[in-house]
Scaffold this motif. Structure first.
Motif, PDB file in Angstrom:
ATOM      1  N   GLN A  85       0.826  -1.215   0.000  1.00 16.67           N
ATOM      2  CA  GLN A  85       0.000   0.000   0.000  1.00 16.67           C
ATOM      3  C   GLN A  85       0.851   1.253   0.000  1.00 16.67           C
ATOM      4  O   GLN A  85       0.427   2.311  -0.443  1.00 16.67           O
ATOM      5  CB  GLN A  85      -0.922   0.006   1.222  1.00 16.67           C
ATOM      6  CG  GLN A  85      -2.038  -1.010   1.107  1.00 16.67           C
ATOM      7  CD  GLN A  85      -3.058  -0.867   2.200  1.00 16.67           C
ATOM      8  OE1 GLN A  85      -2.724  -0.616   3.347  1.00 16.67           O
ATOM      9  NE2 GLN A  85      -4.328  -1.030   1.847  1.00 16.67           N
ATOM     10  N   MET A  86       2.077   1.117   0.510  1.00 16.57           N
ATOM     11  CA  MET A  86       2.977   2.270   0.517  1.00 16.57           C
ATOM     12  C   MET A  86       3.692   2.455  -0.806  1.00 16.57           C
ATOM     13  O   MET A  86       4.405   3.445  -1.004  1.00 16.57           O
ATOM     14  CB  MET A  86       4.045   2.073   1.609  1.00 16.57           C
ATOM     15  CG  MET A  86       3.653   2.598   2.961  1.00 16.57           C
ATOM     16  SD  MET A  86       4.958   2.179   4.151  1.00 16.57           S
ATOM     17  CE  MET A  86       6.378   3.022   3.464  1.00 16.57           C
ATOM     18  N   TYR A 146       2.907  -5.351 -13.365  1.00 19.07           N
ATOM     19  CA  TYR A 146       2.323  -5.077 -12.050  1.00 19.07           C
ATOM     20  C   TYR A 146       1.485  -3.798 -12.098  1.00 19.07           C
ATOM     21  O   TYR A 146       1.918  -2.773 -12.590  1.00 19.07           O
ATOM     22  CB  TYR A 146       3.474  -4.923 -11.047  1.00 19.07           C
ATOM     23  CG  TYR A 146       3.078  -4.545  -9.636  1.00 19.07           C
ATOM     24  CD1 TYR A 146       1.943  -5.074  -9.020  1.00 19.07           C
ATOM     25  CD2 TYR A 146       3.877  -3.691  -8.885  1.00 19.07           C
ATOM     26  CE1 TYR A 146       1.613  -4.741  -7.723  1.00 19.07           C
ATOM     27  CE2 TYR A 146       3.565  -3.348  -7.575  1.00 19.07           C
ATOM     28  CZ  TYR A 146       2.417  -3.878  -6.997  1.00 19.07           C
ATOM     29  OH  TYR A 146       2.097  -3.543  -5.704  1.00 19.07           O
ATOM     30  N   GLU A 147       0.274  -3.881 -11.576  1.00 19.17           N
ATOM     31  CA  GLU A 147      -0.591  -2.700 -11.451  1.00 19.17           C
ATOM     32  C   GLU A 147      -0.792  -2.446  -9.958  1.00 19.17           C
ATOM     33  O   GLU A 147      -1.580  -3.135  -9.317  1.00 19.17           O
ATOM     34  CB  GLU A 147      -1.963  -2.950 -12.109  1.00 19.17           C
ATOM     35  CG  GLU A 147      -1.924  -3.279 -13.592  1.00 19.17           C
ATOM     36  CD  GLU A 147      -1.581  -2.080 -14.454  1.00 19.17           C
ATOM     37  OE1 GLU A 147      -1.612  -0.945 -13.944  1.00 19.17           O
ATOM     38  OE2 GLU A 147      -1.256  -2.279 -15.634  1.00 19.17           O
ATOM     39  N   PRO A 148      -0.092  -1.477  -9.407  1.00 17.07           N
ATOM     40  CA  PRO A 148      -0.144  -1.291  -7.934  1.00 17.07           C
ATOM     41  C   PRO A 148      -1.411  -0.566  -7.482  1.00 17.07           C
ATOM     42  O   PRO A 148      -1.362   0.532  -6.929  1.00 17.07           O
ATOM     43  CB  PRO A 148       1.116  -0.476  -7.643  1.00 17.07           C
ATOM     44  CG  PRO A 148       1.415   0.249  -8.907  1.00 17.07           C
ATOM     45  CD  PRO A 148       0.854  -0.539 -10.039  1.00 17.07           C
ATOM     46  N   VAL A 149      -2.559  -1.198  -7.679  1.00 14.66           N
ATOM     47  CA  VAL A 149      -3.839  -0.530  -7.400  1.00 14.66           C
ATOM     48  C   VAL A 149      -4.117  -0.335  -5.910  1.00 14.66           C
ATOM     49  O   VAL A 149      -4.984   0.456  -5.542  1.00 14.66           O
ATOM     50  CB  VAL A 149      -5.022  -1.309  -8.019  1.00 14.66           C
ATOM     51  CG1 VAL A 149      -4.883  -1.394  -9.532  1.00 14.66           C
ATOM     52  CG2 VAL A 149      -5.127  -2.715  -7.429  1.00 14.66           C
ATOM     53  N   TYR A 150      -3.385  -1.083  -5.070  1.00 18.51           N
ATOM     54  CA  TYR A 150      -3.656  -0.964  -3.637  1.00 18.51           C
ATOM     55  C   TYR A 150      -2.868   0.166  -2.975  1.00 18.51           C
ATOM     56  O   TYR A 150      -3.041   0.446  -1.796  1.00 18.51           O
ATOM     57  CB  TYR A 150      -3.365  -2.292  -2.926  1.00 18.51           C
ATOM     58  CG  TYR A 150      -4.332  -3.379  -3.325  1.00 18.51           C
ATOM     59  CD1 TYR A 150      -5.650  -3.336  -2.881  1.00 18.51           C
ATOM     60  CD2 TYR A 150      -3.956  -4.406  -4.175  1.00 18.51           C
ATOM     61  CE1 TYR A 150      -6.549  -4.313  -3.257  1.00 18.51           C
ATOM     62  CE2 TYR A 150      -4.852  -5.390  -4.566  1.00 18.51           C
ATOM     63  CZ  TYR A 150      -6.156  -5.333  -4.101  1.00 18.51           C
ATOM     64  OH  TYR A 150      -7.048  -6.289  -4.480  1.00 18.51           O
ATOM     65  N   GLN A 151      -1.982   0.780  -3.757  1.00 18.26           N
ATOM     66  CA  GLN A 151      -1.178   1.875  -3.209  1.00 18.26           C
ATOM     67  C   GLN A 151      -2.090   3.013  -2.752  1.00 18.26           C
ATOM     68  O   GLN A 151      -3.056   3.364  -3.424  1.00 18.26           O
ATOM     69  CB  GLN A 151      -0.214   2.366  -4.292  1.00 18.26           C
ATOM     70  CG  GLN A 151       0.999   3.052  -3.727  1.00 18.26           C
ATOM     71  CD  GLN A 151       2.021   3.373  -4.817  1.00 18.26           C
ATOM     72  OE1 GLN A 151       2.234   2.570  -5.719  1.00 18.26           O
ATOM     73  NE2 GLN A 151       2.623   4.540  -4.735  1.00 18.26           N
ATOM     74  N   LEU A 152      -1.770   3.581  -1.603  1.00 19.90           N
ATOM     75  CA  LEU A 152      -2.691   4.551  -0.992  1.00 19.90           C
ATOM     76  C   LEU A 152      -2.434   5.997  -1.404  1.00 19.90           C
ATOM     77  O   LEU A 152      -3.173   6.897  -0.998  1.00 19.90           O
ATOM     78  CB  LEU A 152      -2.619   4.443   0.543  1.00 19.90           C
ATOM     79  CG  LEU A 152      -3.268   3.195   1.144  1.00 19.90           C
ATOM     80  CD1 LEU A 152      -2.958   3.091   2.621  1.00 19.90           C
ATOM     81  CD2 LEU A 152      -4.777   3.193   0.920  1.00 19.90           C
ATOM     82  N   GLY A 153      -1.388   6.258  -2.173  1.00 19.31           N
ATOM     83  CA  GLY A 153      -1.122   7.628  -2.619  1.00 19.31           C
ATOM     84  C   GLY A 153      -0.297   7.599  -3.880  1.00 19.31           C
ATOM     85  O   GLY A 153       0.125   6.526  -4.336  1.00 19.31           O
ATOM     86  N   SER A 154      -0.061   8.781  -4.443  1.00 24.48           N
ATOM     87  CA  SER A 154       0.657   8.792  -5.712  1.00 24.48           C
ATOM     88  C   SER A 154       2.175   8.738  -5.506  1.00 24.48           C
ATOM     89  O   SER A 154       2.909   8.405  -6.419  1.00 24.48           O
ATOM     90  CB  SER A 154       0.275  10.033  -6.517  1.00 24.48           C
ATOM     91  OG  SER A 154       0.439  11.179  -5.705  1.00 24.48           O
TER      92      SER A 154
END
Lengths: 140, 449
Positions: free
Chosen positions: A31-32, B353-361
């Motif tokens: 998530q980071m 990889y598609e980092p869709v769970y990332q919480l910010g840019s």
């Protein structure tokens, strides 16, 4: 600089729960936006530590500090301690009981893998008192 | 490029009652109920169809083609998925089903199971020649591929870079149709009869190739009844159309693809929750290093468990085993397909990889948001009741930092807020806090946090 702190208790008698800390940390690092290779290194290092605590120490505690550029993990147990750390760090050396080996664990790769997958690792141990392993994985 | 988050699963808003069944069943936490209706977050959805399976109001549906598609083409070829064969009672001969497909209006049929045997052959070669990729992970289930793409970046390198059997069948069927008819490729319609929404989504927005060779996808359940009505006629005059053996037909059930690898060093998991557990363990390197192959099916039972089938998956499995018993091991070999270069079986596009769970840019923004999520988590009751429309308290906290929800969506926090308001109002009226607090019906000791 922002930092995140997490604490996990590792249960000493339950193999099925080993891996909870590594899973949780893995998801947080994803998530980071931490690179997949660094996520993998941290997850493997913690998981090996969790398993070690279950097999050898009757459980323990993991405390994790995440900074923007690294994760520091401290694994503390009050198990039997390690008499000869140099020997314990050798690949293939294991004191795991047969019952554990029959589950596929106890190959003597725990500490060597923790060293391999972390960027820094220190062990302090006193026989009869317990062991503390500190590891750092840097993100870039 | 096609929309990389195209989905075949969609909602009929009129039927949706806004209950929490789908949000709790979704394995990737991709559904929210907002303003009384379910909404699918397209970046998280993997088209597994669990919401379709569990929606009590039948409000979740699958986009697909219907019979009128046949009129669009001069010549049509049906590509039946092997799971179709498990849908019929007392079926002893695949030729009857294939003949019935022609009677119902297709000009020709090409079994997906025939192409599957070629994929099995190439898979065996790939696994043998690439021990550095062990365990090689099957790519036949599009839901699993989509899941790995967003959630297990470290495993992408283990994916078997081969086209799924339906895609290979489409190539072979089109070539054969051109040869037989002299028509142009565009005049020929290649129509896949699919067991699940994931395969519909793949044909529209594939992974591993730029564009699918499949022109349309119909649901097995849509053709099933029509096929039944043509079976008696097919029995009177069956045509010899079947061209696959045990290995190919076996792909329709869990463990079938792995059996075609002809090795003992494999693992086969089915059911999306089980699949996720295997992938988690794999990511932590919990497996023995000599494991060669991993077959993963999002549906319990394998493709027969897909939501576009008719029959109970386990009955279908039993029927397919019965049907399979007398088939030869394999009827298709690459050497018989002179025009098929083995390279044509391979992916041409990388899976990234598609980092869709990332919480910010950025890393920093994501970290600040993650910290905020942890702060909200201390306030939420952690009952995961779903009343806010998110499947878990954590999902709600993440939605808030992403800007899709607000704290008061939590009915427990809202109740506390209401309680505080009420207390302060009573305080003003009576000037005695203690008495009114005891009198309030909202002081419920059952909620512990």
């Amino acid at each position: 600089m922002p930092s995140l702190h997490y604490e996990y208790q590792v249960s000493g008698d339950d193999f099925t729960r080993a891996g909870e800390a590594s899973s949780d940390i893995k998801n947080k690092l994803k998530q980071m936006g931490v690179s997949p290779s660094a996520v993998r290194k941290a997850a493997i290092a913690i998981y090996e530590g969790e398993i070690n605590m279950v097999i050898h120490a009757g459980g323990g505690a993991i405390s994790v500090e995440i900074l923007p550029d690294q994760i520091a993990m401290e694994l503390i147990d009050h198990g039997p301690g390690i008499a000869d750390i140099g020997l314990a760090m050798q690949e293939g050396y294991s004191t795991a009981p047969d019952a554990v080996r029959s589950l596929g664990f106890g190959a003597g790769m725990g500490l060597p893998n923790m060293k391999k997958y972390s960027d820094e690792m220190t062990i302090t141990s006193r026989v009869g008192e317990g062991t503390t392993v500190s590891m750092v994985v840097r993100f870039e | 490029m096609a929309n990389k988050f195209f989905h075949s699963v969609y909602l009929n808003g009129e039927l949706c009652k806004g209950c929490i069944n789908c949000i709790k069943r979704c394995p990737t936490n991709a559904i929210r109920v907002q303003n009384g209706k379910a909404r699918i977050i397209k970046e998280f959805c993997i088209d597994c169809g669990e919401c379709i399976r569990h929606c009590p109001h039948h409000a979740k549906l699958t986009r697909r083609d219907h019979l009128d598609l046949l009129e669009k083409y001069e010549y049509t070829v049906a590509l039946p998925a092997p799971s179709l064969y498990g849908q019929f009672n007392n079926m002893t001969d695949v030729n009857l089903i294939l003949t019935a497909l022609k009677l119902m209006g297709f000009d020709d049929v090409f079994e997906v199971s025939a192409a599957a045997e070629l994929v099995s052959e190439e898979s065996r070669r790939y696994v043998r020649e690439h021990p550095e990729k062990w365990p090689v992970i099957s790519t036949a289930c599009p839901s699993v591929n989509r899941l790995i793409r967003v959630r297990f970046p470290n495993l992408i390198d283990h994916l078997l870079p081969l086209l799924p059997p339906a895609e290979v069948a489409a190539k072979l069927a089109r070539k054969r149709a051109v040869e037989r008819t002299g028509l142009s490729e565009r005049q020929i319609g290649i129509i896949f009869l699919a067991p699940c929404p994931a395969k519909v989504a793949f044909a529209r927005s594939p992974l591993g190739i730029a564009a699918s060779g499949i022109d349309g996808v119909m649901a097995i359940k849509d053709v099933y009844q029509i096929l039944l009505s043509y079976l008696p006629a097919a029995e009177k005059n069956p045509q010899e159309l079947a061209s696959s053996g045990k290995i190919g037909v076996g792909w329709g059930i869990a463990g079938g693809e792995a059996a075609g690898m002809i090795t003992d060093s494999y693992l086969a998991a089915d059911g999306i929750e089980n699949v996720i557990r295997v992938l988690e363990d794999l990511e932590d390197e919990k497996f023995t290093p000599n494991l060669q192959f991993i077959e993963l099916n999002a549906c319990s039972g394998g493709c027969v468990g897909g939501v576009l089938n008719v029959e109970n998956p386990y009955l279908a499995k039993a029927k397919m085993k019965q049907l399979n018993k007398y088939l030869p091991v394999s009827l298709q070999h690459q050497e018989d397909h002179a025009f098929l270069d083995s390279g044509e079986l391979y992916f041409t596009e990388p899976i990234t990889y598609e980092p869709v769970y990332q919480l910010g840019s950025s890393r920093m923004e994501s970290m600040v948001n993650l910290k905020l999520v942890e702060t909200y988590m201390k306030e939420f009751p952690c009952l995961d009741c779903g009343s806010c429309g998110a499947p878990t308290c954590r999902a709600l906290a993440e939605d808030i930092v992403r800007g899709f929800a607000k704290k008061e969506d939590c009915i427990y926090l809202l109740r506390d807020y209401y309680d505080t308001l009420k207390k302060s109002q009573l305080l003003q009226e009576t000037g005695n806090t203690k008495k009114t607090m005891e009198g309030t019906p909202y002081e419920n000791p059952g909620i512990d946090r």
